[in-house]
Scaffold this active site. Structure first.
Site, PDB file in Angstrom:
ATOM      1  N   CYS A 108     -43.207 -45.337-111.666  1.00 52.57           N
ATOM      2  CA  CYS A 108     -42.794 -45.413-113.072  1.00 52.57           C
ATOM      3  C   CYS A 108     -42.512 -44.001-113.534  1.00 52.57           C
ATOM      4  O   CYS A 108     -43.385 -43.132-113.431  1.00 52.57           O
ATOM      5  CB  CYS A 108     -43.917 -46.041-113.892  1.00 52.57           C
ATOM      6  SG  CYS A 108     -43.585 -46.054-115.659  1.00 52.57           S
ATOM      7  N   CYS A 115     -41.852 -39.182-127.375  1.00 47.11           N
ATOM      8  CA  CYS A 115     -40.922 -40.255-127.735  1.00 47.11           C
ATOM      9  C   CYS A 115     -40.801 -40.319-129.252  1.00 47.11           C
ATOM     10  O   CYS A 115     -41.792 -40.184-129.968  1.00 47.11           O
ATOM     11  CB  CYS A 115     -41.425 -41.590-127.198  1.00 47.11           C
ATOM     12  SG  CYS A 115     -40.247 -42.936-127.500  1.00 47.11           S
ATOM     13  N   CYS A 119     -43.474 -46.636-131.662  1.00 44.20           N
ATOM     14  CA  CYS A 119     -44.133 -47.940-131.482  1.00 44.20           C
ATOM     15  C   CYS A 119     -45.632 -47.763-131.719  1.00 44.20           C
ATOM     16  O   CYS A 119     -46.246 -46.841-131.169  1.00 44.20           O
ATOM     17  CB  CYS A 119     -43.864 -48.497-130.088  1.00 44.20           C
ATOM     18  SG  CYS A 119     -42.102 -48.640-129.757  1.00 44.20           S
ATOM     19  N   CYS A 122     -48.482 -47.439-128.845  1.00 44.46           N
ATOM     20  CA  CYS A 122     -48.110 -46.637-127.682  1.00 44.46           C
ATOM     21  C   CYS A 122     -48.514 -45.180-127.881  1.00 44.46           C
ATOM     22  O   CYS A 122     -48.224 -44.573-128.918  1.00 44.46           O
ATOM     23  CB  CYS A 122     -46.602 -46.727-127.457  1.00 44.46           C
ATOM     24  SG  CYS A 122     -46.044 -45.677-126.099  1.00 44.46           S
ATOM     25  N   HIS A 222     -41.688 -57.523-127.747  1.00 43.80           N
ATOM     26  CA  HIS A 222     -43.021 -57.464-128.353  1.00 43.80           C
ATOM     27  C   HIS A 222     -43.238 -58.407-129.549  1.00 43.80           C
ATOM     28  O   HIS A 222     -44.372 -58.528-130.025  1.00 43.80           O
ATOM     29  CB  HIS A 222     -43.404 -56.044-128.777  1.00 43.80           C
ATOM     30  CG  HIS A 222     -43.317 -55.053-127.660  1.00 43.80           C
ATOM     31  ND1 HIS A 222     -43.910 -55.247-126.432  1.00 43.80           N
ATOM     32  CD2 HIS A 222     -42.675 -53.857-127.566  1.00 43.80           C
ATOM     33  CE1 HIS A 222     -43.652 -54.216-125.640  1.00 43.80           C
ATOM     34  NE2 HIS A 222     -42.892 -53.375-126.300  1.00 43.80           N
ATOM     35  N   ASN A 296     -53.238 -52.414-123.736  1.00 41.57           N
ATOM     36  CA  ASN A 296     -54.141 -51.389-123.205  1.00 41.57           C
ATOM     37  C   ASN A 296     -54.535 -50.466-124.352  1.00 41.57           C
ATOM     38  O   ASN A 296     -53.676 -49.909-125.028  1.00 41.57           O
ATOM     39  CB  ASN A 296     -53.440 -50.568-122.117  1.00 41.57           C
ATOM     40  CG  ASN A 296     -53.106 -51.414-120.907  1.00 41.57           C
ATOM     41  OD1 ASN A 296     -53.976 -52.053-120.325  1.00 41.57           O
ATOM     42  ND2 ASN A 296     -51.837 -51.450-120.548  1.00 41.57           N
ATOM     43  N   CYS A 343     -49.696 -49.240-119.058  1.00 41.52           N
ATOM     44  CA  CYS A 343     -48.613 -49.289-120.031  1.00 41.52           C
ATOM     45  C   CYS A 343     -49.100 -48.886-121.415  1.00 41.52           C
ATOM     46  O   CYS A 343     -50.114 -49.374-121.891  1.00 41.52           O
ATOM     47  CB  CYS A 343     -48.039 -50.695-120.099  1.00 41.52           C
ATOM     48  SG  CYS A 343     -47.163 -51.118-118.617  1.00 41.52           S
TER      49      CYS A 343
HETATM   50  S1  SF4 Z   1     -43.233 -48.077-126.176  1.00 39.92           S
HETATM   51 FE1  SF4 Z   1     -43.745 -45.883-126.390  1.00 39.92          FE
HETATM   52  S2  SF4 Z   1     -42.429 -44.772-124.959  1.00 39.92           S
HETATM   53 FE2  SF4 Z   1     -41.570 -46.875-125.199  1.00 39.92          FE
HETATM   54  S3  SF4 Z   1     -40.027 -46.666-126.879  1.00 39.92           S
HETATM   55 FE3  SF4 Z   1     -41.985 -47.285-127.857  1.00 39.92          FE
HETATM   56  S4  SF4 Z   1     -42.976 -45.322-128.433  1.00 39.92           S
HETATM   57 FE4  SF4 Z   1     -41.362 -44.817-126.937  1.00 39.92          FE
END
Ligand code: SF4
Length: 358
Positions: A108, A115, A119, A122, A222, A296, A343
């Protein structure tokens, strides 16, 4: 100094020509580089068939790699998380996962440092976006993973772009990296062994489709409805569920590759029976596969919300409803959570404590 991973055959031909050497050396040079175990040092690539003047020029102007493994964490389930330091600054996390078949492993890779997508469940987005990765920096994650797999007696047979970052926001570099990783005579992983994931950037899906790379697509959905999705995936305000699913259907129709829908299950947020039915409705007549990912833990999200993994029975019921509607759905096995390599847990950390929740 540029690294060999910064070049494809055409750009190295141009460089060699500009230095006054035969461009035809470019293909052989890159082939030896990618074939050498672990990616090789520059000396290993400088074969006897290259003249002394070219060897000297290459030693002076090019290095083999522009990154190194700064930290390596191994999970009790065999998952290995690498923190890779980059010469141009910053670091990324990349993960090697033991595969179900003996002797194989999946990797991966990250496409950005940090980022910007935000999200809420995350870890990769907590410090925002630091920068896009260059194509060569992505290629080197593949080389480090390949080497790491070989050390474990395994062969790296598939690669997913589900690490830190949104690949569609760095698509030129992602596409250039894929051509080097998958291409004949270079990384030779094979196009169909690569999956590019997106949080649902519709123009990116269209561009990937038009790039004719023959890779797979994963869509991080999601939630089956815009209201729920916008609470946990801020880009949901820009790209609506219906638009994303329509882009996924076009991708399948054009490439023949069946997209994967990634769905992180969050207790009390997106795990109800009604939401399972809505998701099945969305997939009516669409051959997409659903990957259900038990959340997670990463601590509080950017909004301050604290999420939980649903009870086993509730997750099983969600899967049962999808399957009753003939949706191909599976749970994604959680791997590497004890070293925060699962993840949604990826971030630039040097301590045991880096991934796109998809
Ligand atoms: S899940 Fe995390 S890495 Fe993926 S687009 Fe959303 S914020 Fe970015």
């Amino acid at each position: 100094m540029r690294a060999l991973t910064d070049y494809d055959v055409e750009s190295l031909e141009i460089e060699l020509g500009a230095w006054g050497f035969k461009p035809t050396h470019a293909r052989n040079l890159l082939q030896s580089f990618y074939a050498a175990p672990g990616g090789s040092e520059i000396e290993q690539v400088l074969g006897r068939n290259l003249g002394l003047a070219l060897q000297a020029k290459l030693r002076e102007s090019v290095c083999a790699r522009q990154s190194k493994v700064d930290h390596r964490h191994e999970s009790t389930d065999g998952t290995i998380k690498l923190l890779i330091g980059l010469n141009r600054g910053g670091a990324v996390e990349t993960v090697l996962m033991p595969w179900y078949h003996p002797g194989r492993a999946a990797g991966c890779v990250s496409s950005q440092i940090g980022c910007a997508m935000g999200c809420d469940f995350c870890a990769s987005t907590r410090r925002g976006l630091e920068r896009d990765l260059e194509a060569g920096e992505i290629v080197e994650q593949f080389l480090h993973l390949r080497q790491c797999a070989a050390e474990k007696g395994r062969r790296l047979t598939s690669l997913v772009f589900m690490g830190m970052g949104e690949p569609m926001h760095n698509l030129d570099n992602v596409i250039a990296a894929i051509r080097r990783i998958a291409g004949p005579g270079l990384g030779m992983l094979g196009w169909k062994h690569i999956t590019v994931s997106t949080v649902g950037i519709v123009p990116g899906i269209e561009r990937l489709m038009d790039a004719d790379l023959n890779v797979h697509l994963a869509i991080s959905l999601h939630a089956p409805d815009d209201a729920t999705r916008q609470k946990i995936v801020p880009t949901g305000k820009r790209w609506k569920v219906a638009d994303i699913m329509a882009a996924g259907r076009r991708f399948e129709a054009k490439t023949g590759r069946i997209p994967t829908i990634e769905y992180t299950l969050l207790a009390g947020v997106n795990d109800s029976e009604e939401q399972a039915v809505l998701l099945a409705d969305l997939l009516e007549g669409f051959r997409a596969h659903v990957n259900l990912i038990p959340y997670n833990s990463i601590g509080p999200g950017l909004s301050g919300a604290v999420y939980r993994k649903p009870e086993e029975a509730r997750m099983n019921r969600f899967l049962e409803i999808l399957r009753a509607r003939r949706v191909v759905a599976h749970f994604r096995r959680t791997r590497g959570d004890d070293v925060n390599a699962a993840c949604g847990q990826l971030r630039e950390m040097t301590q045991v404590s880096i991934l796109h929740q998809t």
